[in-house]
Design an enzyme around this catalytic site. Structure first.
Site, PDB file in Angstrom:
ATOM      1  N   GLU A   1      29.390 -70.318 -19.489  1.00 34.15           N
ATOM      2  CA  GLU A   1      28.941 -68.951 -19.774  1.00 34.15           C
ATOM      3  C   GLU A   1      29.320 -68.531 -21.187  1.00 34.15           C
ATOM      4  O   GLU A   1      28.519 -67.947 -21.919  1.00 34.15           O
ATOM      5  CB  GLU A   1      29.570 -67.946 -18.792  1.00 34.15           C
TER       6      GLU A   1
ATOM      7  N   CYS B   1      34.351 -66.605 -13.783  1.00 31.51           N
ATOM      8  CA  CYS B   1      35.760 -66.248 -13.717  1.00 31.51           C
ATOM      9  C   CYS B   1      35.966 -64.906 -14.432  1.00 31.51           C
ATOM     10  O   CYS B   1      35.023 -64.338 -14.996  1.00 31.51           O
ATOM     11  CB  CYS B   1      36.603 -67.348 -14.368  1.00 31.51           C
TER      12      CYS B   1
ATOM     13  N   CYS C   1      34.956 -65.006 -18.215  1.00 25.99           N
ATOM     14  CA  CYS C   1      33.507 -65.014 -18.417  1.00 25.99           C
ATOM     15  C   CYS C   1      32.878 -63.688 -17.997  1.00 25.99           C
ATOM     16  O   CYS C   1      31.965 -63.193 -18.668  1.00 25.99           O
ATOM     17  CB  CYS C   1      32.880 -66.193 -17.678  1.00 25.99           C
TER      18      CYS C   1
ATOM     19  N   HIS D   1      33.975 -72.539 -21.336  1.00 23.23           N
ATOM     20  CA  HIS D   1      33.189 -72.412 -20.102  1.00 23.23           C
ATOM     21  C   HIS D   1      31.708 -72.291 -20.457  1.00 23.23           C
ATOM     22  O   HIS D   1      31.351 -71.771 -21.523  1.00 23.23           O
ATOM     23  CB  HIS D   1      33.626 -71.186 -19.313  1.00 23.23           C
TER      24      HIS D   1
END
Length: 151
Positions: free
Chosen positions: A57, A85, A88, A55
């Site tokens: 992040e 999410c 993260c 991801h």
């Protein structure tokens, strides 16, 4: 209604998200800033190479930690185009990010103002200041366009 300008770090995150979309990745971008200086820019990269933790992040946090030589990103700000999410949000907490700015809310997968609400849990080690909505329409349109093309 007058629209406020998008801060440069969020614009950089939106640009990274657009590049992710062009590469076939879900268009999410993230930027880490410390002392007004951008120290990491990343986009989603979960498909190539296959990496479920890729991801934006997570990738930006890894880059920032490497750039600073420290696992604690205190006094750093994270700008991301989509509500983080749970994975993260957990990484943001562990990294001790000071401030989180995100553009679009994610009622389905988000874990800041939706779902698990990670930063509100008693077990949360550190909760950043959270600001949402800047660049929201731009981020949402990137996501809508990406998924519209795939349907």
């Amino acid at each position: 209604m007058t629209r406020l300008p998008i801060p440069a770090p969020m614009q950089a995150a939106l640009d990274a998200a657009a590049k992710a979309a062009a590469a076939g990745e879900v268009p999410v971008g993230a930027v880490v800033v410390k002392g007004g200086e951008v120290i990491a820019i990343a986009a989603n990269a979960t498909r190539n190479p296959p990496d479920p933790t890729g991801h934006a992040e997570m990738r930006a946090i890894r880059q920032a930690a490497a750039a600073l030589g420290d696992d604690r990103l205190t006094d750093c700000d994270l700008y991301v185009t989509l509500e983080p999410c749970a994975m993260c949000a957990g990484a943001i907490s562990h990294a001790r990010i000071a401030r989180l700015y995100y553009a679009a809310s994610d009622p389905k997968g988000g874990a800041v103002e939706h779902g698990a609400r990670v930063f509100e849990q008693a077990q949360c080690l550190h909760a950043p200041e959270v600001y949402s909505g800047m660049g929201e329409s731009e981020a949402a349109e990137l996501l809508r366009g990406f998924f519209r093309e795939r349907r």
